[in-house]
Design a protein around this motif. Sequence first.
Motif, PDB file in Angstrom:
ATOM      1  N   TRP A 154       0.848  -1.204   0.000  1.00 64.35           N
ATOM      2  CA  TRP A 154       0.000   0.000   0.000  1.00 64.35           C
ATOM      3  C   TRP A 154       0.880   1.250   0.000  1.00 64.35           C
ATOM      4  N   TYR A 155       1.950   1.217   0.790  1.00 63.52           N
ATOM      5  CA  TYR A 155       2.865   2.364   0.828  1.00 63.52           C
ATOM      6  C   TYR A 155       3.497   2.589  -0.546  1.00 63.52           C
ATOM      7  N   VAL A 156       3.935   1.524  -1.201  1.00 62.68           N
ATOM      8  CA  VAL A 156       4.541   1.643  -2.530  1.00 62.68           C
ATOM      9  C   VAL A 156       3.593   2.358  -3.488  1.00 62.68           C
ATOM     10  N   ASP A 157       2.305   2.032  -3.408  1.00 66.19           N
ATOM     11  CA  ASP A 157       1.312   2.606  -4.320  1.00 66.19           C
ATOM     12  C   ASP A 157       0.873   4.012  -3.922  1.00 66.19           C
ATOM     13  N   ASN A 158       1.113   4.405  -2.682  1.00 69.41           N
ATOM     14  CA  ASN A 158       0.561   5.673  -2.187  1.00 69.41           C
ATOM     15  C   ASN A 158       1.588   6.620  -1.576  1.00 69.41           C
ATOM     16  N   HIS A 159       2.865   6.322  -1.681  1.00 77.06           N
ATOM     17  CA  HIS A 159       3.860   7.122  -0.974  1.00 77.06           C
ATOM     18  C   HIS A 159       3.908   8.561  -1.497  1.00 77.06           C
ATOM     19  N   SER A 160       4.149   9.463  -0.566  1.00 75.66           N
ATOM     20  CA  SER A 160       4.259  10.891  -0.855  1.00 75.66           C
ATOM     21  C   SER A 160       5.043  11.529   0.284  1.00 75.66           C
ATOM     22  N   LEU A 161       5.509  12.749   0.089  1.00 73.54           N
ATOM     23  CA  LEU A 161       6.232  13.442   1.157  1.00 73.54           C
ATOM     24  C   LEU A 161       5.319  13.678   2.356  1.00 73.54           C
ATOM     25  N   LEU A 162       4.055  13.950   2.094  1.00 70.80           N
ATOM     26  CA  LEU A 162       3.096  14.166   3.189  1.00 70.80           C
ATOM     27  C   LEU A 162       2.919  12.890   4.001  1.00 70.80           C
ATOM     28  N   LEU A 163       2.787  11.761   3.306  1.00 73.45           N
ATOM     29  CA  LEU A 163       2.640  10.483   4.006  1.00 73.45           C
ATOM     30  C   LEU A 163       3.913  10.164   4.787  1.00 73.45           C
ATOM     31  N   ASP A 164       5.078  10.438   4.197  1.00 72.49           N
ATOM     32  CA  ASP A 164       6.340  10.193   4.903  1.00 72.49           C
ATOM     33  C   ASP A 164       6.415  11.007   6.194  1.00 72.49           C
ATOM     34  N   GLY A 165       5.972  12.259   6.122  1.00 70.50           N
ATOM     35  CA  GLY A 165       5.961  13.096   7.324  1.00 70.50           C
ATOM     36  C   GLY A 165       5.053  12.521   8.394  1.00 70.50           C
ATOM     37  N   LYS A 166       3.902  12.018   7.974  1.00 69.76           N
ATOM     38  CA  LYS A 166       2.953  11.402   8.904  1.00 69.76           C
ATOM     39  C   LYS A 166       3.567  10.154   9.550  1.00 69.76           C
ATOM     40  N   ILE A 167       4.252   9.349   8.737  1.00 73.37           N
ATOM     41  CA  ILE A 167       4.878   8.128   9.252  1.00 73.37           C
ATOM     42  C   ILE A 167       5.989   8.454  10.245  1.00 73.37           C
ATOM     43  N   LEU A 168       6.800   9.458   9.936  1.00 72.37           N
ATOM     44  CA  LEU A 168       7.879   9.847  10.847  1.00 72.37           C
ATOM     45  C   LEU A 168       7.318  10.315  12.187  1.00 72.37           C
ATOM     46  N   TRP A 169       6.239  11.092  12.147  1.00 73.75           N
ATOM     47  CA  TRP A 169       5.618  11.571  13.387  1.00 73.75           C
ATOM     48  C   TRP A 169       5.041  10.404  14.196  1.00 73.75           C
ATOM     49  N   ARG A 170       4.324   9.502  13.512  1.00 71.81           N
ATOM     50  CA  ARG A 170       3.727   8.368  14.214  1.00 71.81           C
ATOM     51  C   ARG A 170       4.797   7.413  14.747  1.00 71.81           C
ATOM     52  N   THR A 171       5.941   7.349  14.052  1.00 67.81           N
ATOM     53  CA  THR A 171       7.056   6.529  14.542  1.00 67.81           C
ATOM     54  C   THR A 171       7.545   7.061  15.877  1.00 67.81           C
ATOM     55  N   LEU A 172       7.706   8.371  15.963  1.00 69.35           N
ATOM     56  CA  LEU A 172       8.150   8.995  17.216  1.00 69.35           C
ATOM     57  C   LEU A 172       7.174   8.695  18.339  1.00 69.35           C
ATOM     58  N   VAL A 173       5.887   8.824  18.069  1.00 66.70           N
ATOM     59  CA  VAL A 173       4.852   8.549  19.076  1.00 66.70           C
ATOM     60  C   VAL A 173       4.895   7.085  19.505  1.00 66.70           C
ATOM     61  N   ASN A 174       5.005   6.169  18.537  1.00 68.59           N
ATOM     62  CA  ASN A 174       5.030   4.732  18.848  1.00 68.59           C
ATOM     63  C   ASN A 174       6.255   4.338  19.653  1.00 68.59           C
ATOM     64  N   VAL A 175       7.404   4.961  19.326  1.00 70.05           N
ATOM     65  CA  VAL A 175       8.631   4.672  20.067  1.00 70.05           C
ATOM     66  C   VAL A 175       8.469   5.111  21.516  1.00 70.05           C
ATOM     67  N   LEU A 176       7.908   6.279  21.732  1.00 72.10           N
ATOM     68  CA  LEU A 176       7.698   6.774  23.095  1.00 72.10           C
ATOM     69  C   LEU A 176       6.724   5.887  23.864  1.00 72.10           C
ATOM     70  N   ARG A 177       5.768   5.301  23.141  1.00 72.40           N
ATOM     71  CA  ARG A 177       4.788   4.415  23.787  1.00 72.40           C
ATOM     72  C   ARG A 177       5.278   2.965  23.853  1.00 72.40           C
ATOM     73  N   ARG A 178       6.391   2.673  23.149  1.00 67.73           N
ATOM     74  CA  ARG A 178       6.934   1.314  23.059  1.00 67.73           C
ATOM     75  C   ARG A 178       5.876   0.340  22.586  1.00 67.73           C
ATOM     76  N   HIS A 179       5.242   0.704  21.486  1.00 62.37           N
ATOM     77  CA  HIS A 179       4.104  -0.057  20.956  1.00 62.37           C
ATOM     78  C   HIS A 179       4.531  -1.004  19.832  1.00 62.37           C
ATOM     79  N   GLY A 180       4.075  -2.267  19.890  1.00 66.99           N
ATOM     80  CA  GLY A 180       4.267  -3.227  18.803  1.00 66.99           C
ATOM     81  C   GLY A 180       5.680  -3.726  18.612  1.00 66.99           C
ATOM     82  N   ILE A 181       6.463  -3.772  19.695  1.00 70.38           N
ATOM     83  CA  ILE A 181       7.877  -4.127  19.586  1.00 70.38           C
ATOM     84  C   ILE A 181       8.076  -5.559  19.137  1.00 70.38           C
TER      85      ILE A 181
END
Length: 197
Positions: A154-181
Amino acid sequence: MKRVLDLLLVILTAPVSLPAACALALLIRLKLGSPVLFTHVRPGRHGRPFTMIKFRTMSDARDARGELLPDADRLSRFGRALRATSLDELPELWNVLTGDMSLVGPRPLLMEYLPLYSPEQARRHAVRPGITGWAQVNGRNAIGWEEKFALDVWYVDNHSLLLDGKILWRTLVNVLRRHGISADGEATMPKFSASRS
């Protein structure tokens, strides 16, 4: 533009990431010994192999026959903490600089998985692999392989700079929450063993 953004972000964060990497390298040397870095050949864009660099998180503990113990037995509390905070991924910034990886994209898995993918799953290699990706912010190792690959495609078909920014932000949040390790009952994720259909 994506490549330019990768380089810009890596360079701008270097005053923080470099001292952090040096401090972690010293800690790993003291806690786990040498080598400090773990290198492994992984498939990159179009499946081309490259050497991925990470911080070491496991000991070299072996059984009576001299064989390495299972991952769960070699992953110490310190190693688990590194993985939980994703700090073991810091050296991959070098892979981003060299162009083998991007900040965002499907995670590079094992070379031995390449012949196991269906044609649809193999499309995850149409872009550079990433330090983080759409599958990582939607379950990471707590989701199954089929779902993970579907998210990658899905990412391959829909990737964009906006989506990348969203993923980077959610990565930071998930790391702080230690989610899905890790997956249930696993140190990280069970091996992919599906056959090509």
